[in-house]
Design a protein around this motif. Structure first.
Motif, PDB file in Angstrom:
ATOM      1  N   GLN A   1       0.816  -1.213   0.000  1.00  0.00           N
ATOM      2  CA  GLN A   1       0.000   0.000   0.000  1.00  0.00           C
ATOM      3  C   GLN A   1       0.852   1.266   0.000  1.00  0.00           C
ATOM      4  O   GLN A   1       0.338   2.361  -0.225  1.00  0.00           O
ATOM      5  CB  GLN A   1      -0.927   0.013   1.223  1.00  0.00           C
ATOM      6  CG  GLN A   1      -1.970  -1.080   1.210  1.00  0.00           C
ATOM      7  CD  GLN A   1      -2.904  -0.960   0.015  1.00  0.00           C
ATOM      8  OE1 GLN A   1      -3.458   0.099  -0.251  1.00  0.00           O
ATOM      9  NE2 GLN A   1      -3.063  -2.061  -0.716  1.00  0.00           N
TER      10      GLN A   1
ATOM     11  N   SER B   1       0.074   2.329  -7.590  1.00  0.00           N
ATOM     12  CA  SER B   1      -0.379   1.273  -8.486  1.00  0.00           C
ATOM     13  C   SER B   1       0.459   1.281  -9.756  1.00  0.00           C
ATOM     14  O   SER B   1       0.882   2.348 -10.235  1.00  0.00           O
ATOM     15  CB  SER B   1      -1.856   1.490  -8.845  1.00  0.00           C
ATOM     16  OG  SER B   1      -2.665   1.499  -7.694  1.00  0.00           O
TER      17      SER B   1
ATOM     18  N   THR C   1      -4.095   2.270  -4.400  1.00  0.00           N
ATOM     19  CA  THR C   1      -3.441   1.941  -3.142  1.00  0.00           C
ATOM     20  C   THR C   1      -3.486   3.165  -2.233  1.00  0.00           C
ATOM     21  O   THR C   1      -3.835   4.267  -2.669  1.00  0.00           O
ATOM     22  CB  THR C   1      -1.971   1.542  -3.359  1.00  0.00           C
ATOM     23  OG1 THR C   1      -1.230   2.693  -3.837  1.00  0.00           O
ATOM     24  CG2 THR C   1      -1.838   0.406  -4.357  1.00  0.00           C
TER      25      THR C   1
END
Length: 393
Positions: A67, A71, A77
């Motif tokens: 995270q 992305s 994310t």
């Protein structure tokens, strides 16, 4: 860029203050705290979960670490939220106290317009400096300069949102947001892109790539066909700021059922925006680089939820002691962001704590290095905070 010695909460709000708003503002420590929370991940906090995995060996930390990266292309994310959240918060500050500038005397309007244009120009210039920091310096060749930047996008989103808020009704602003989201989505779905196809969401074939090639001077980020802060994708970012202003307006108005009703309404609104964004993503994928319409909805949804949580904890429950660390960062957020490309914080942290870090077990060193990095930056910000020195643009 200017120095100020006003109170911390008041100053931090003034740093985002639209020229379209009055000088009297609501004191929301949650706004500074959330801005500091947002900035913390950029300053080095994004390494936290990788360091925790190295220290504990628990494989669950790897999901959290994922995270902390953007992305690859489509998707969303937490790290994709950091940039739009900052824009959203600038909009919240705009909405806290709104003045219709078009109803002011000419001299008052003129001064506000000049200030707005100056702030726009300074942020664009600061963004260019940030792009070419890291010890490289600004290129002598104008064609090698990257003009698009994070700070420039913040500047344009703030500027146009401020102008709209200061000159139009709430209904017009809502209509503008809907038009931007729907219209921008329609551009992607129905206008032919670089590969001669509609609904082309590829790096090379999107309409964003075609517009950037035609209108964006200088070089693109990493010489990609699409600059992540390019021309066309700046348009939907304005919607993030305007939606933030709606939240600011909502927070300052009394509610018959109290403050917790506001928090509940905001959280429900955020969930609804995320759900709508996910639904729209079947046609228009969630994509940060293209800043697609679905990305606007999802990023605003999460921004509203985070703000609601911080507002409830910090300003409603008044649990503020824990938030002080974040508030110190939030009051000089743009300054520390710009400094991150001009100051070698890793060198300073290693100079002060390198021996201690090296004496620790190898698995603990990444975690200690991360905390040392954040601590050095925070202490500089705290020194400014204690002296009521706030660098604003």
């Amino acid at each position: 860029m200017a120095l100020s010695t006003t109170s911390s909460t008041s100053q931090s709000q003034q740093s985002d203050n639209s020229t379209m708003t009055s000088t009297k503002r609501q004191r929301l420590q949650s706004l500074d705290a959330l801005r500091g929370f947002d900035m913390m991940w950029i300053l080095g906090g994004e390494k936290l979960f990788a360091a925790l995995f190295a220290f504990t060996g628990w494989v669950g930390w790897t999901w959290f670490d994922q995270q902390m990266h953007h992305s690859q292309w489509h998707g969303f994310t937490f790290y994709d939220l950091i940039f739009p959240l900052f824009i959203f918060l600038s909009g919240v500050a705009l909405g806290l106290s709104v003045t219709r500038v078009d109803k002011l005397a000419f001299e008052q309007r003129k001064a506000r317009y000049i200030h707005a244009v100056k702030r726009l120009g300074l942020l664009i210039a600061a963004g260019i400096i940030y792009n070419h920091g890291w010890g490289a310096g600004l290129p002598a060749d104008a064609e090698q300069v990257r003009y698009a930047s994070v700070l420039a996008r913040i500047a344009f989103a703030w500027f146009f949102a401020a102008m709209l808020i200061g000159h139009t009704s709430v209904f017009t602003q809502i209509l503008t947001v809907v038009t931007i989201i729907v219209g921008y989505g329609a551009l992607h779905l129905f206008v032919v892109g670089g590969h001669g196809q509609v609904a082309d969401f590829t790096l090379e074939g999107s309409i964003n790539a075609m517009v950037d090639a035609a209108l964006l001077p200088g070089m693109h980020y990493q010489q990609l066909p699409v600059d992540p802060e390019g021309v066309l994708s700046t348009l939907p970012a304005i919607a993030n700021a305007i939606i933030g202003s709606f939240v600011g307006r909502f927070i300052v108005k009394p509610h018959s059922k109290g403050e917790w009703a506001k928090v509940t309404i905001l959280i429900c609104s955020g969930v609804a925006a995320i759900a709508l964004g996910q639904f729209v993503s079947a046609l228009v994928p969630i994509n940060k680089t293209l800043w697609t319409s679905s990305f606007v909805l999802v990023s605003c949804g999460w921004s509203v939820i985070l703000f609601a949580v911080f507002y409830g904890v910090v300003d409603v429950l008044k649990w503020r002691n824990w938030a002080f660390i974040l508030t110190v960062i939030g009051t000089n957020a743009i300054a520390i962001y710009l400094a991150s490309s001009l100051v070698n914080w890793h060198y300073l942290a290693a100079s002060l704590a390198g021996g201690f870090i090296a004496a620790l077990p190898e698995t603990a060193q990444p975690l200690a290095a991360m905390f040392a990095l954040l601590t050095v930056q925070w202490l500089v910000l705290y020194w400014l905070y204690k002296r009521q020195i706030f660098i604003k643009i």
